[in-house]
Design a protein around this motif. Structure first.
Motif, PDB file in Angstrom:
ATOM      1  N   ILE A 146      25.921  35.928  59.773  1.00 32.12           N
ATOM      2  CA  ILE A 146      27.302  35.740  59.351  1.00 32.12           C
ATOM      3  C   ILE A 146      28.091  35.236  60.551  1.00 32.12           C
ATOM      4  O   ILE A 146      28.273  35.942  61.537  1.00 32.12           O
ATOM      5  CB  ILE A 146      27.917  37.052  58.828  1.00 32.12           C
ATOM      6  N   LEU A 147      28.567  34.000  60.478  1.00 30.82           N
ATOM      7  CA  LEU A 147      29.253  33.377  61.606  1.00 30.82           C
ATOM      8  C   LEU A 147      30.757  33.630  61.586  1.00 30.82           C
ATOM      9  O   LEU A 147      31.412  33.569  62.626  1.00 30.82           O
ATOM     10  CB  LEU A 147      28.988  31.868  61.601  1.00 30.82           C
ATOM     11  N   GLY A 148      31.292  33.897  60.447  1.00 33.88           N
ATOM     12  CA  GLY A 148      32.729  34.172  60.318  1.00 33.88           C
ATOM     13  C   GLY A 148      32.989  34.693  58.922  1.00 33.88           C
ATOM     14  O   GLY A 148      32.262  34.384  57.979  1.00 33.88           O
ATOM     15  N   SER A 149      34.025  35.495  58.780  1.00 35.51           N
ATOM     16  CA  SER A 149      34.335  36.043  57.460  1.00 35.51           C
ATOM     17  C   SER A 149      35.834  36.261  57.324  1.00 35.51           C
ATOM     18  O   SER A 149      36.559  36.396  58.308  1.00 35.51           O
ATOM     19  CB  SER A 149      33.586  37.358  57.226  1.00 35.51           C
ATOM     20  N   GLY A 150      36.269  36.299  56.076  1.00 36.53           N
ATOM     21  CA  GLY A 150      37.671  36.563  55.765  1.00 36.53           C
ATOM     22  C   GLY A 150      37.772  37.299  54.452  1.00 36.53           C
ATOM     23  O   GLY A 150      36.925  37.150  53.577  1.00 36.53           O
ATOM     24  N   THR A 151      38.811  38.088  54.324  1.00 39.14           N
ATOM     25  CA  THR A 151      39.011  38.898  53.116  1.00 39.14           C
ATOM     26  C   THR A 151      40.479  38.875  52.730  1.00 39.14           C
ATOM     27  O   THR A 151      41.357  38.926  53.590  1.00 39.14           O
ATOM     28  CB  THR A 151      38.577  40.361  53.354  1.00 39.14           C
ATOM     29  N   GLU A 152      40.742  38.788  51.434  1.00 36.23           N
ATOM     30  CA  GLU A 152      42.102  38.936  50.931  1.00 36.23           C
ATOM     31  C   GLU A 152      42.058  39.701  49.617  1.00 36.23           C
ATOM     32  O   GLU A 152      41.239  39.397  48.729  1.00 36.23           O
ATOM     33  CB  GLU A 152      42.777  37.584  50.723  1.00 36.23           C
ATOM     34  N   GLY A 153      42.927  40.691  49.484  1.00 33.46           N
ATOM     35  CA  GLY A 153      42.956  41.523  48.292  1.00 33.46           C
ATOM     36  C   GLY A 153      43.449  40.785  47.065  1.00 33.46           C
ATOM     37  O   GLY A 153      44.205  39.818  47.153  1.00 33.46           O
ATOM     38  N   VAL A 154      42.993  41.268  45.909  1.00 36.97           N
ATOM     39  CA  VAL A 154      43.412  40.722  44.621  1.00 36.97           C
ATOM     40  C   VAL A 154      43.859  41.888  43.747  1.00 36.97           C
ATOM     41  O   VAL A 154      43.041  42.724  43.365  1.00 36.97           O
ATOM     42  CB  VAL A 154      42.268  39.965  43.923  1.00 36.97           C
ATOM     43  N   PRO A 155      45.151  41.983  43.430  1.00 34.17           N
ATOM     44  CA  PRO A 155      45.628  43.114  42.628  1.00 34.17           C
ATOM     45  C   PRO A 155      45.280  42.955  41.150  1.00 34.17           C
ATOM     46  O   PRO A 155      45.164  41.839  40.634  1.00 34.17           O
ATOM     47  CB  PRO A 155      47.142  43.080  42.838  1.00 34.17           C
ATOM     48  N   THR A 156      45.116  44.072  40.488  1.00 34.56           N
ATOM     49  CA  THR A 156      44.882  44.103  39.042  1.00 34.56           C
ATOM     50  C   THR A 156      46.091  44.737  38.370  1.00 34.56           C
ATOM     51  O   THR A 156      46.569  45.786  38.800  1.00 34.56           O
ATOM     52  CB  THR A 156      43.623  44.923  38.707  1.00 34.56           C
ATOM     53  N   ARG A 157      46.570  44.093  37.327  1.00 37.37           N
ATOM     54  CA  ARG A 157      47.681  44.651  36.559  1.00 37.37           C
ATOM     55  C   ARG A 157      47.125  45.459  35.397  1.00 37.37           C
ATOM     56  O   ARG A 157      46.430  44.928  34.526  1.00 37.37           O
ATOM     57  CB  ARG A 157      48.590  43.547  36.019  1.00 37.37           C
ATOM     58  N   LEU A 158      47.395  46.742  35.409  1.00 35.36           N
ATOM     59  CA  LEU A 158      46.978  47.627  34.330  1.00 35.36           C
ATOM     60  C   LEU A 158      48.173  47.894  33.432  1.00 35.36           C
ATOM     61  O   LEU A 158      49.284  48.140  33.905  1.00 35.36           O
ATOM     62  CB  LEU A 158      46.425  48.936  34.887  1.00 35.36           C
ATOM     63  N   GLY A 159      47.964  47.829  32.140  1.00 37.05           N
ATOM     64  CA  GLY A 159      49.063  48.036  31.217  1.00 37.05           C
ATOM     65  C   GLY A 159      48.625  48.799  29.986  1.00 37.05           C
ATOM     66  O   GLY A 159      47.455  49.186  29.848  1.00 37.05           O
ATOM     67  N   PRO A 160      49.541  49.030  29.072  1.00 31.59           N
ATOM     68  CA  PRO A 160      49.191  49.745  27.849  1.00 31.59           C
ATOM     69  C   PRO A 160      48.232  48.939  26.982  1.00 31.59           C
ATOM     70  O   PRO A 160      48.058  47.733  27.191  1.00 31.59           O
ATOM     71  CB  PRO A 160      50.551  49.929  27.153  1.00 31.59           C
ATOM     72  N   ASN A 161      47.620  49.606  26.031  1.00 21.18           N
ATOM     73  CA  ASN A 161      46.685  48.961  25.102  1.00 21.18           C
ATOM     74  C   ASN A 161      45.482  48.355  25.824  1.00 21.18           C
ATOM     75  O   ASN A 161      45.004  47.279  25.467  1.00 21.18           O
ATOM     76  CB  ASN A 161      47.398  47.897  24.262  1.00 21.18           C
ATOM     77  N   ALA A 162      45.020  49.063  26.863  1.00 20.20           N
ATOM     78  CA  ALA A 162      43.775  48.715  27.578  1.00 20.20           C
ATOM     79  C   ALA A 162      43.864  47.397  28.340  1.00 20.20           C
ATOM     80  O   ALA A 162      42.858  46.733  28.560  1.00 20.20           O
ATOM     81  CB  ALA A 162      42.585  48.685  26.614  1.00 20.20           C
ATOM     82  N   VAL A 163      45.068  47.014  28.765  1.00 17.88           N
ATOM     83  CA  VAL A 163      45.245  45.766  29.506  1.00 17.88           C
ATOM     84  C   VAL A 163      44.781  45.937  30.948  1.00 17.88           C
ATOM     85  O   VAL A 163      45.132  46.906  31.627  1.00 17.88           O
ATOM     86  CB  VAL A 163      46.720  45.320  29.486  1.00 17.88           C
ATOM     87  N   ALA A 164      43.979  44.996  31.429  1.00 15.47           N
ATOM     88  CA  ALA A 164      43.579  44.919  32.842  1.00 15.47           C
ATOM     89  C   ALA A 164      43.413  43.442  33.178  1.00 15.47           C
ATOM     90  O   ALA A 164      42.421  42.815  32.773  1.00 15.47           O
ATOM     91  CB  ALA A 164      42.293  45.689  33.106  1.00 15.47           C
TER      92      ALA A 164
END
Length: 530
Positions: free
Chosen positions: A24-42
């Motif tokens: 592994i010569l280089g790496s990067g990370t960025e978060g990805v949010p999940t929106r949770l809602g009513p009626n089983a929404v993700a």
């Protein structure tokens, strides 16, 4: 020659520059949010997902350095699966990513599995049992989450469906953004449960299953062979990243297959436990085996001559993350917490738990926060601490969490061995959870098997994607893979392993006994699984 390897998980995009020798010569990370809602929404914002991948890629290329960036010749993506993105003809999203946690559309797949039409609710002529058996025979699994997502959009959001050129899994969505081609493989299309997988290496769309599901065939992507070169990177994307215009984009694979490649465990009897957001046991097998009642099946791999074992244990590392966020450092105003960052906290907790004897003084944790998955899926379940006493401390609770997730993997490993007729005397350990020496030793004790902790376990999927890219363009062969994976340390089961031979029996017994009471506590909240 280098590869730009993308590992898109549920919570973050991780990108690495991988050398031909697996470094592994280089790496990067960025978060990805999940929106949770009513009626089983993700849901996730699919455009935000793409931006996260590009940001992580720029960071990885910068860390690798200009010379390494100039040597990038291939892009390969791996990702979490059973998440669907509707896209237009250019690969741009026309709706959100329906994450595997999303339960919308479940009524359609439930109707299919019971033998009814997803549209009319009429009973199928051959009855429910034979419908399920037929689906398992042709594909390997019953209709599940990804197909539910597609049916939800088709029937419940017709305007979005009309704008859709194709429904893509995350790895295929990234390929479309990199090179403009809307394509899938037998491996990436597997979660839709619409392919015929009866002959190894020859997956094709099943006209029969598509008709039974009532799917609009025109919205399915082109199906190509694994290890295919899809095309050349779009010039705008290449310029944005600072790589050459002749970089090729190859068909990727799901994260289970990438983990197997990234840990070098590819032969019968070799397996890998991956502890990421979910806990997964991945292995390869030469023949087709289908046990849908256990959610265990051999499915199309990225390697033409073998299947991979799909065995998803449900939430894994996400369980510990939840406990850390909600119990150890809750944002509820009751305690003052100096946040030193999640990585540092995970390391501190792992070291602190070393001082607690295996067994956590009789405390057991049930890790089914979002229902249980393989080998006995049941959406009614929820998590629980069992055996809490006057002497129980927070460290006992954390030790029990480590052990509870490991017990789920023990149950799964035992069932996979039985189903395949093979044994796993040794399992490799990868994913973010495998950074913990404490969890690695706990895994060895609970599994009752030797555990090999791979070097740089968080990068196993990215390493696997990079090596898959080199396989696709003929730079390396399958026989080269195991030698390209360094092992950090080997863990032998200790005397504590005998304790967990008894605990696994209690664990399974509690699963049988608690499903109904849990359903009474959560009557409107039974999730589905990928």
């Amino acid at each position: 020659m280098n590869a730009l390897a993308i590992d898109l998980g549920t919570t973050a995009a991780k990108v690495s520059v991988v050398a031909e020798d697996g470094r592994i010569l280089g790496s990067g990370t960025e978060g990805v949010p999940t929106r949770l809602g009513p009626n089983a929404v993700a849901e996730q914002d699919a455009e935000q997902v793409w931006r996260a991948v590009m940001n992580a890629a720029r960071h990885a290329l910068a860390e690798a350095g200009p010379a390494a960036a100039r040597d990038v010749a291939v892009v390969c993506a791996t990702s979490q699966w059973s998440s669907i993105i509707p896209v237009d003809a250019s690969g741009k999203p026309v709706g959100p990513m329906f994450v595997w946690l999303d339960g919308r559309g479940k009524r359609y797949t439930s109707a299919l599995s019971s033998g009814a039409s997803s549209v009319t609710g009429a009973a199928a002529a051959d009855g429910g049992v034979s419908v399920r058996a037929h689906w398992a025979d042709v594909h390997g699994l019953y209709p599940s989450t990804a197909l539910a997502h597609l049916l939800h959009v088709q029937h419940d959001q017709p305007e979005m469906h009309a704008r859709t050129a194709a429904y893509l899994e995350p790895m295929d969505y990234l390929n479309a953004r990199f090179c403009g081609r809307l394509a899938a493989t037998g491996n990436s299309a597997m979660p839709l449960a619409l392919t015929d997988n009866r002959v190894v290496g020859t997956s094709s769309w099943s006209d029969d299953l598509i008709a039974r599901a009532g799917i609009d065939r025109s919205k399915l992507p082109e199906l190509v062979a694994s290890l295919s070169v899809l095309g050349t990177i779009l010039r705008t994307v290449a310029d944005d990243l600072g790589v050459r215009h002749d970089v090729v984009v190859v068909a990727g694979a799901n994260d289970s297959v990438a983990a197997a490649l990234g840990t070098g465990a590819l032969e019968p009897g070799q397996g890998t436990v991956v502890m990421g957001t979910t806990g997964v046991l991945t292995a390869h097998h030469p023949t087709r085996v289908v046990e849908p009642s256990k959610f265990i099946a051999t499915m199309p791999s990225a390697l033409h001559d073998r299947y991979y074992v799909m065995a998803e244990a449900g939430l894994g590392g996400k369980v510990l993350e939840t406990i850390l966020n909600e119990i150890v450092r809750p944002d509820d105003g009751l305690v003052d917490w100096v946040d030193t960052g999640p990585e540092d906290l995970f390391d501190r907790v792992s070291k602190a738990v070393e001082g607690v004897a295996p067994g956590a003084e009789g405390l057991m944790f049930l890790p089914w926060l979002h229902g249980s998955a393989s080998p006995k899926a049941d959406g009614r379940h929820r998590g629980a601490f069992i055996g809490y006493s006057m002497g129980t401390t927070r460290l006992h609770m954390l030790r029990a969490v480590f052990e509870g997730v490991a017990l789920q993997m023990r149950w799964l490993a035992d069932e996979v061995e039985t189903t395949l007729g093979v044994s796993f005397p040794m399992l490799r350990f990868a994913g973010g959870g495998a950074q913990s020496d404490t969890w690695a030793q706990t895994m060895a004790d609970v599994l009752g098997r030797v555990v090999e902790q791979v070097e740089g376990p968080r990068h196993a999927n990215a390493r696997g994607a990079g090596l898959l890219g080199f396989l696709s363009i003929g730079r390396i062969g399958i026989g080269d893979l195991e030698a390209l994976v360094p092992i950090r340390r080997q863990y032998e089961p200790t005397a504590a392993s005998a304790l967990f031979d008894e605990r696994i029996l209690v664990f399974r017994d509690l699963h049988d006994r608690l499903a109904e009471p849990m359903a009474r506590l959560h009557p409107h909240d039974a999730p589905s699984h990928p």
